[in-house]
Design a protein around this motif. Structure first.
Motif: not given
Length: 216
Positions: A6, A10, A14, A158-163, A199
């Motif tokens: 990452n 990113r 935050k 993790h909430d972000d599936e692209t992470e 998620r």
């Protein structure tokens, strides 16, 4: 070689609101308590934390350690920590913006640390074995590491599936990696648990382990 999946950008985005999540502050307090009780940090130890973020764990451990170097790849995260250090008048903590796998040792400190710690950072490192090898090389003989992270999970934490992250770690496999890196007296405890709606929309409980080990 890709060392961190990452981009620091990113986390830069935050940083300003990072500490507003009560789950993060509670996790840092829980991990700090487990480290204090299990690893026994003392004021004579020179310490380092990698992936320190805004310093939630750093500042919880700092009173129990000597000189403390807090390292992260995000300048904005470190900016938040530096403001805390200045406001609180803390003189024992210094920050470094660096990729631990890429930085020269002289860029980080002048003397090897006796104690290295992290919380919820390991699963962001693409090459786990390379990092553990590096930690062993950086640590003083007889020194201790204390790493908190996710047990192997369902992939929806993790909430972000692209992470791009590791879905936690199986303890026996991580122990083998630590031993391959040259560490001894590897042990694990469950430091705490995180309950959240993942998620997939399910309420799940995710254990967080604390792995400790010593460089012979």
């Amino acid at each position: 070689m890709t060392t961190i999946w990452n981009s620091s950008h990113r986390f830069d985005r935050k940083a300003a609101e990072w500490d507003e999540n009560p789950r993060r502050t509670a996790l840092a307090e829980c991990v700090a308590k487990a480290i204090i009780e299990t690893a026994g940090p003392v004021a004579t130890m020179r310490a380092m934390e990698f992936g320190c973020g805004t310093g939630l764990l750093t500042l919880a451990l700092a009173p129990h350690l000597g000189r403390f170097t807090a390292i992260d790849t995000s300048e904005e995260m470190l900016g938040v920590l530096n403001k805390k250090i200045e406001t609180l008048g803390i003189r024992t903590v210094a920050t470094r913006c660096a990729d631990l796998l890429q930085a020269e040792e002289r860029e980080l400190w002048t003397e090897k640390p006796d104690f290295i710690c992290s919380s919820m950072t390991l699963h962001h490192i693409a090459d786990t074995q390379a990092l553990l090898d590096r930690l062993n090389g950086l640590l003083r003989k007889g020194g201790t590491i204390a790493i908190a992270d996710l047990d192997l999970e369902d992939g929806f934490f993790h909430d972000d599936e692209t992470e791009e992250v590791h879905p936690g770690f199986e303890r026996s496999l991580l122990q083998a990696m630590l031993e391959k890196a040259g560490f001894d007296r590897v042990s694990f405890i469950t430091a705490c648990e995180i309950s959240k709606t993942n998620r997939a929309g399910e309420v799940k409980t995710y254990p967080i382990f604390l792995a400790t080990a010593v460089k012979p």
